[in-house]
Design an enzyme around this catalytic site. Structure first.
Site, short mmCIF file in Angstrom:
data_model
loop_
_atom_site.label_atom_id
_atom_site.label_comp_id
_atom_site.label_asym_id
_atom_site.label_seq_id
_atom_site.Cartn_x
_atom_site.Cartn_y
_atom_site.Cartn_z
N ASP A 103 0.88 -1.11 -0.01
CA ASP A 103 -0.13 0.09 0.01
C ASP A 103 0.85 1.37 -0.08
O ASP A 103 0.05 2.26 -0.09
CB ASP A 103 -0.91 0.03 1.06
CG ASP A 103 -0.44 -0.15 2.65
OD1 ASP A 103 0.85 0.40 2.47
OD2 ASP A 103 -0.89 -0.71 3.37
N HIS A 118 6.34 -7.93 -1.24
CA HIS A 118 5.34 -8.27 -2.00
C HIS A 118 5.00 -7.26 -3.05
O HIS A 118 3.82 -7.41 -3.64
CB HIS A 118 4.27 -8.63 -1.19
CG HIS A 118 4.18 -9.93 -0.42
ND1 HIS A 118 3.60 -10.30 0.72
CD2 HIS A 118 5.19 -10.75 -0.36
CE1 HIS A 118 3.88 -11.39 1.12
NE2 HIS A 118 4.93 -11.79 0.59
N ASN A 214 0.20 -7.12 17.89
CA ASN A 214 -0.74 -7.55 17.30
C ASN A 214 -2.19 -7.41 17.93
O ASN A 214 -1.96 -7.64 19.29
CB ASN A 214 -0.79 -8.96 16.56
CG ASN A 214 -1.58 -9.44 15.22
OD1 ASN A 214 -2.78 -9.13 15.44
ND2 ASN A 214 -0.94 -9.95 14.40
C1 BJW Z 1 -3.59 -5.67 13.43
C2 BJW Z 1 -4.61 -4.86 13.52
C3 BJW Z 1 -3.96 -3.40 14.36
C4 BJW Z 1 -5.51 -6.04 12.41
N1 BJW Z 1 -3.00 -3.49 14.87
N2 BJW Z 1 -2.61 -5.86 14.31
C5 BJW Z 1 2.87 -24.49 2.51
C6 BJW Z 1 3.62 -23.96 3.63
C7 BJW Z 1 4.50 -22.92 3.55
C8 BJW Z 1 4.39 -22.27 2.19
C9 BJW Z 1 3.87 -22.56 1.29
C10 BJW Z 1 2.89 -23.94 1.27
N3 BJW Z 1 2.27 -23.80 0.31
C11 BJW Z 1 2.47 -22.67 -0.59
C12 BJW Z 1 3.64 -22.01 0.05
C13 BJW Z 1 4.28 -20.71 -0.48
C14 BJW Z 1 3.08 -19.76 -0.43
C15 BJW Z 1 2.57 -19.64 1.12
O1 BJW Z 1 3.07 -18.97 1.85
N4 BJW Z 1 1.49 -19.95 1.27
C16 BJW Z 1 0.82 -20.10 2.62
C17 BJW Z 1 -0.40 -19.14 2.58
C18 BJW Z 1 0.39 -21.48 2.95
N5 BJW Z 1 4.18 -18.72 -0.45
C19 BJW Z 1 4.15 -18.15 -1.75
O2 BJW Z 1 3.43 -18.53 -2.93
C20 BJW Z 1 5.15 -16.77 -1.96
N6 BJW Z 1 6.16 -17.16 -3.02
C21 BJW Z 1 7.10 -18.10 -2.75
O3 BJW Z 1 6.94 -19.01 -1.86
O4 BJW Z 1 7.83 -18.45 -3.76
C22 BJW Z 1 8.76 -19.39 -4.01
C23 BJW Z 1 7.87 -20.52 -4.72
C24 BJW Z 1 8.17 -20.12 -6.31
C25 BJW Z 1 7.49 -20.85 -7.32
C26 BJW Z 1 6.68 -21.94 -6.97
C27 BJW Z 1 6.38 -22.20 -5.37
C28 BJW Z 1 7.02 -21.36 -4.53
C29 BJW Z 1 4.52 -15.63 -2.48
C30 BJW Z 1 3.54 -15.01 -1.54
C31 BJW Z 1 2.74 -13.89 -1.98
C32 BJW Z 1 1.70 -13.36 -1.08
N7 BJW Z 1 1.05 -12.39 -1.82
C33 BJW Z 1 -0.02 -11.75 -1.19
C34 BJW Z 1 -0.78 -10.69 -1.97
C35 BJW Z 1 -0.21 -9.75 -2.60
C36 BJW Z 1 -0.85 -8.76 -3.49
C37 BJW Z 1 -2.01 -8.21 -3.14
O5 BJW Z 1 -1.95 -7.33 -2.15
O6 BJW Z 1 -3.00 -8.38 -3.40
O7 BJW Z 1 0.34 -11.18 0.01
S1 BJW Z 1 -1.08 -12.96 -0.16
C38 BJW Z 1 -1.37 -11.56 1.21
O8 BJW Z 1 -0.95 -12.11 2.38
C39 BJW Z 1 -0.73 -10.48 0.78
C40 BJW Z 1 0.13 -10.18 2.25
O9 BJW Z 1 1.12 -9.57 2.24
C41 BJW Z 1 0.16 -11.59 2.89
C42 BJW Z 1 0.45 -11.60 4.57
O10 BJW Z 1 -0.65 -11.37 4.93
P1 BJW Z 1 -0.84 -10.32 6.22
O11 BJW Z 1 -0.18 -8.99 6.11
O12 BJW Z 1 -0.21 -11.08 7.38
O13 BJW Z 1 -2.33 -9.91 6.56
P2 BJW Z 1 -3.43 -10.85 7.27
O14 BJW Z 1 -4.78 -10.01 6.96
O15 BJW Z 1 -3.14 -12.33 7.16
O16 BJW Z 1 -3.20 -10.54 8.87
C43 BJW Z 1 -3.47 -9.40 9.57
C44 BJW Z 1 -3.03 -9.40 10.69
O17 BJW Z 1 -2.92 -8.16 11.50
C45 BJW Z 1 -3.96 -10.19 11.76
O18 BJW Z 1 -3.13 -10.98 12.51
C46 BJW Z 1 -4.73 -9.21 12.86
O19 BJW Z 1 -4.85 -9.66 13.93
C47 BJW Z 1 -3.60 -8.05 12.61
N8 BJW Z 1 -4.37 -6.75 12.97
N9 BJW Z 1 -5.59 -4.98 12.83
C48 BJW Z 1 -2.24 -4.62 15.07
N10 BJW Z 1 -4.72 -2.32 14.37
#
Ligand code: BJW
Ligand code: ZN
Length: 249
Positions: A103, A118, A214
Site C-alpha cells: 500500500d 510483495h 498484534n
Molecule cells: C492488527 C490490527 C491492528 C489487524 N494492529 N494488528 C505450505 C507451507 C508453507 C508455504 C507454502 C505452502 N504452500 C505454498 C506455500 C508458499 C506460499 C505460502 O506462503 N502459502 C501459505 C499461505 C500456505 N508463498 C508463496 O507462494 C510466496 N512465494 C514463494 O514462496 O515463492 C517460492 C515459490 C516459487 C514458485 C513456486 C512455489 C514457490 C509468495 C507469497 C505472496 C503473497 N502475496 C499476497 C498478495 C499480495 C498482492 C495483494 O496485495 O493482492 O500478499 S497474499 C497476502 O498475504 C498479501 C500479504 O502481504 C500476505 C500476508 O498477509 P498479512 O499481512 O499477514 O495480513 P493478514 O490479513 O493475514 O493478517 C493481518 C493481521 O493483522 C492479523 O493477525 C490481525 O490480527 C492483525 N491486525 N488490525 C495490529 N490495528
C-alpha cells in the site's frame, strides 16, 4: 501494557532494529486486512484472485479488484504506527522496514529503508515486454484490464502472487538486516505467508529479540516471539517509541 526488562534493555542499547509489517499496521488507516472477520478475503479464497493463473483466466475481474483497492489506498493516510517508525528512525542508528504490504504507506509516512517483499500496488508492468506503468497511467480506466502501449500485452499489478518468487535482491537484503537485528518487531501480520514469516525465525536464530505487536495472537505468539504485546499497532508503537526516547536520553 507490560514491557519486560529485557525489551527495555534492548531499547536502551540497541543500534539495529527491524520492523516486519503486515496488513494490520494499515488497518487503522482504513485499509482492510486480508484474513479474518473484516478481511478482503472473507468472501474469496485467496487463490481465486492472488495468483497468475486466476489473472490469466479472468484478467478483467482481477484488474478491477486491484483498481478498487487502489482507490482505498490512495484515499488512506499513514497512521500513528507508520509515523512512530519514522520516530524510531530518528532515535536508532539502523532501522529497516520489511513490509509485506503493497500500500506504499510506509514510504508516504516518511519511513526510510523500506523493503517491499510483495511489491507495490501503485505500480504495474506488461506481462509480455515488462514495460512498466504507473497507477496514474490507468486511473481513468476503471473497466477491464489495460493493454501495453508498446506491444499490446496485458498489464498486471506489480505485486507478488502465490507461487511467484519474491524480488530476490530485496529478499536478500531483508535476510541480511534480519540476521543483524537486535530487536525484531513483527507488527500486524497473521504470520502464515512464507517466506516472509520465516524471517522472524531467522531473526531469533541469530539472537535478535522478537517482539510481536498484534490485536490477536498468531502462530508467532506461541513459537518465536520473545514478547507479545497485544493491542493496536497505532497505540502500541507510539508507546514503545516514547519509552525508548526516555531510556535513550
Ligand atoms: C492488527 C490490527 C491492528 C489487524 N494492529 N494488528 C505450505 C507451507 C508453507 C508455504 C507454502 C505452502 N504452500 C505454498 C506455500 C508458499 C506460499 C505460502 O506462503 N502459502 C501459505 C499461505 C500456505 N508463498 C508463496 O507462494 C510466496 N512465494 C514463494 O514462496 O515463492 C517460492 C515459490 C516459487 C514458485 C513456486 C512455489 C514457490 C509468495 C507469497 C505472496 C503473497 N502475496 C499476497 C498478495 C499480495 C498482492 C495483494 O496485495 O493482492 O500478499 S497474499 C497476502 O498475504 C498479501 C500479504 O502481504 C500476505 C500476508 O498477509 P498479512 O499481512 O499477514 O495480513 P493478514 O490479513 O493475514 O493478517 C493481518 C493481521 O493483522 C492479523 O493477525 C490481525 O490480527 C492483525 N491486525 N488490525 C495490529 N490495528
Ligand atoms: Zn508490452
Amino acid at each position: 501494557m507490560q514491557i519486560s526488562a529485557n525489551l527495555k534493555n534492548r531499547l536502551k542499547n540497541a543500534d539495529k532494529i527491524v520492523f516486519l509489517t503486515g496488513a494490520g499496521i494499515s488497518a487503522e488507516s482504513g485499509i482492510p486486512t486480508f484474513r479474518g472477520e473484516n478481511g478482503l478475503w472473507k468472501n474469496f479464497r485467496p487463490e481465486e484472485l492472488a495468483n497468475f493463473n486466476a489473472f490469466i483466466k479472468n484478467p478483467d475481474l482481477v484488474w478491477e479488484w486491484y483498481q478498487y483497492r487502489r482507490e482505498i489506498v490512495r484515499k488512506a493516510k499513514p497512521n500513528s504506527a507508520h509515523l512512530a517508525i519514522t520516530g524510531f528512525q530518528k532515535l536508532f542508528k539502523d532501522v529497516t522496514v520489511i513490509t509485506q504490504n503493497v500500500d506504499n504507506l510506509h514510504t508516504r509516512a516518511g519511513n526510510e529503508n523500506v523493503l517491499e517483499l510483495h511489491g507495490n500496488i501503485e505500480k504495474n508492468y506488461c506481462i509480455d515486454c515488462k514495460q512498466r506503468y504507473d497507477f496514474t497511467d490507468f486511473s481513468e480506466n476503471k473497466k477491464g484490464v489495460p493493454r501495453c502501449k508498446k506491444c499490446g500485452g496485458i498489464i498486471r499489478p506489480d505485486v507478488v502472487w502465490f507461487g511467484e518468487s519474491l524480488p530476490q535482491d530485496i529478499f536478500r537484503k531483508a535476510e541480511n538486516k534480519t540476521m543483524q537485528s537486535e530487536i525484531f518487531f513483527v507488527v500486524g501480520t497473521s504470520a502464515v505467508v512464507y517466506p516472509a514469516a520465516g524471517l522472524a525465525y531467522l531473526a531469533k536464530d541469530y539472537g535478535s529479540y522478537v517482539v510481536e505487536i498484534n490485536i490477536d495472537t498468531t502462530d508467532f505468539s506461541y513459537s518465536v516471539a520473545d514478547e507479545v504485546l497485544l493491542g493496536k499497532a497505532g497505540e502500541v508503537l507510539p508507546k514503545i517509541l516514547s519509552l525508548a526516547e526516555t531510556l535513550r536520553k
